[in-house]
Design a protein around this motif. Sequence first.
Motif, PDB file in Angstrom:
ATOM      1  N   VAL A 185       0.836  -1.202   0.000  1.00 58.53           N
ATOM      2  CA  VAL A 185       0.000   0.000   0.000  1.00 58.53           C
ATOM      3  C   VAL A 185       0.870   1.251   0.000  1.00 58.53           C
ATOM      4  O   VAL A 185       0.637   2.208  -0.759  1.00 58.53           O
ATOM      5  N   ARG A 186       1.894   1.284   0.837  1.00 57.69           N
ATOM      6  CA  ARG A 186       2.756   2.477   0.937  1.00 57.69           C
ATOM      7  C   ARG A 186       3.642   2.665  -0.293  1.00 57.69           C
ATOM      8  O   ARG A 186       4.206   3.742  -0.492  1.00 57.69           O
ATOM      9  N   SER A 187       3.745   1.614  -1.102  1.00 55.77           N
ATOM     10  CA  SER A 187       4.548   1.752  -2.320  1.00 55.77           C
ATOM     11  C   SER A 187       3.853   2.602  -3.378  1.00 55.77           C
ATOM     12  O   SER A 187       4.480   3.023  -4.357  1.00 55.77           O
ATOM     13  N   ILE A 188       2.564   2.854  -3.185  1.00 55.92           N
ATOM     14  CA  ILE A 188       1.834   3.707  -4.134  1.00 55.92           C
ATOM     15  C   ILE A 188       2.273   5.146  -3.916  1.00 55.92           C
ATOM     16  O   ILE A 188       2.081   5.726  -2.840  1.00 55.92           O
ATOM     17  N   LEU A 215      -0.037  12.939  -2.857  1.00 61.91           N
ATOM     18  CA  LEU A 215      -0.395  11.870  -1.926  1.00 61.91           C
ATOM     19  C   LEU A 215       0.711  11.699  -0.893  1.00 61.91           C
ATOM     20  O   LEU A 215       1.879  11.530  -1.246  1.00 61.91           O
ATOM     21  N   ILE A 216       0.317  11.744   0.391  1.00 60.85           N
ATOM     22  CA  ILE A 216       1.258  11.519   1.485  1.00 60.85           C
ATOM     23  C   ILE A 216       0.624  10.510   2.437  1.00 60.85           C
ATOM     24  O   ILE A 216      -0.477  10.735   2.962  1.00 60.85           O
ATOM     25  N   TRP A 217       1.329   9.378   2.670  1.00 59.00           N
ATOM     26  CA  TRP A 217       0.817   8.359   3.587  1.00 59.00           C
ATOM     27  C   TRP A 217       1.102   8.763   5.024  1.00 59.00           C
ATOM     28  O   TRP A 217       2.141   9.358   5.332  1.00 59.00           O
ATOM     29  N   GLY A 218       0.192   8.406   5.917  1.00 57.65           N
ATOM     30  CA  GLY A 218       0.312   8.735   7.323  1.00 57.65           C
ATOM     31  C   GLY A 218       0.424   7.490   8.184  1.00 57.65           C
ATOM     32  O   GLY A 218       0.803   6.417   7.705  1.00 57.65           O
ATOM     33  N   PRO A 219       0.045   7.613   9.471  1.00 56.54           N
ATOM     34  CA  PRO A 219       0.169   6.479  10.397  1.00 56.54           C
ATOM     35  C   PRO A 219      -0.814   5.364  10.056  1.00 56.54           C
ATOM     36  O   PRO A 219      -1.821   5.566   9.382  1.00 56.54           O
ATOM     37  N   SER A 220      -0.498   4.151  10.585  1.00 56.42           N
ATOM     38  CA  SER A 220      -1.358   2.998  10.334  1.00 56.42           C
ATOM     39  C   SER A 220      -1.386   2.104  11.567  1.00 56.42           C
ATOM     40  O   SER A 220      -0.556   2.242  12.474  1.00 56.42           O
ATOM     41  N   ILE A 239      -4.856   0.207  -4.805  1.00 53.50           N
ATOM     42  CA  ILE A 239      -4.670  -0.749  -3.701  1.00 53.50           C
ATOM     43  C   ILE A 239      -5.212  -2.124  -4.060  1.00 53.50           C
ATOM     44  O   ILE A 239      -4.611  -3.165  -3.752  1.00 53.50           O
ATOM     45  N   THR A 240      -6.370  -2.188  -4.699  1.00 51.04           N
ATOM     46  CA  THR A 240      -6.957  -3.496  -5.036  1.00 51.04           C
ATOM     47  C   THR A 240      -6.167  -4.216  -6.121  1.00 51.04           C
ATOM     48  O   THR A 240      -6.415  -5.404  -6.378  1.00 51.04           O
ATOM     49  N   ASP A 241      -5.223  -3.513  -6.770  1.00 54.08           N
ATOM     50  CA  ASP A 241      -4.351  -4.190  -7.737  1.00 54.08           C
ATOM     51  C   ASP A 241      -3.449  -5.224  -7.056  1.00 54.08           C
ATOM     52  O   ASP A 241      -2.999  -6.184  -7.710  1.00 54.08           O
ATOM     53  N   PHE A 242      -3.198  -5.043  -5.747  1.00 55.41           N
ATOM     54  CA  PHE A 242      -2.414  -6.034  -4.996  1.00 55.41           C
ATOM     55  C   PHE A 242      -3.344  -7.158  -4.541  1.00 55.41           C
ATOM     56  O   PHE A 242      -3.592  -7.369  -3.354  1.00 55.41           O
TER      57      PHE A 242
END
Length: 237
Positions: free
Chosen positions: A174-177, A182-187, A219-222
């Motif tokens: 997911v974070r590889s996108i 777009l900036i990924w945050g906490p999980s 994401i659903t591509d994975f």
Amino acid sequence: MATVAHMLDGIWFDGPKVSQEEYNYYVHLEKQKKSSTSSPAPTSVDASAKLAKYENENTELRKLVDSLIHRMSALEARLGKLESKGTESKDAPVAQTQQKPAAAEQESDDDSDVDLFGSDESETEEEKKEKEERLAAYKAKKAKKPTVIAKSNIILDVKPWDDTTDMIELEKSVRSIATDGLIWGPSKLVEVAYGIKKLQIACVVEDDKVGTDFLEEQITDFDDYVQSIDVVAFNKV
């Protein structure tokens, strides 16, 4: 003859008494006549009093009705004035609104068409040059103004296939996108059921560049790890 004479003697001697009784009777009749003439019948007096009372009440009612009519006329006149003022106030904004488009068109002209510092045919070349420099500096300053960028904070639920799915690899995928805006945050991992956990991850996106459809598609591509995703929260930053 003796008997007749005796009867005549009796009538003669009772004559003064009869005359007195007759006199008293006529005096009594005369008094009744005078009393009936001098004092009116009680029924006539009562009728006159009632008639006077009704006339007074009628006069008071007429005064009250006249007063009410006068007040109603004053109220109608006042309401007419208020209605005319209300109509004028409603018409005024319409006229102002009709004038606004023309003003808006003038204000929407390009800044280059507006002489912000005035113009004068009698100006010297040095003064004109100075004004041009000031105008150029103003335009440069305006161009450097930061543009407000609309952003949103999105929280996603990424669900695996089962409890055997490698959640660490799922999150890495997911974070590889990566894309502009777009900036990924906490999980964190959230327990679902029967040992299955889902990945809950946050990100900040620029609204004009990244949307939820893009994230879901990427994401659903994975599909080796991801079964489905849900948008848990969507808030403007």
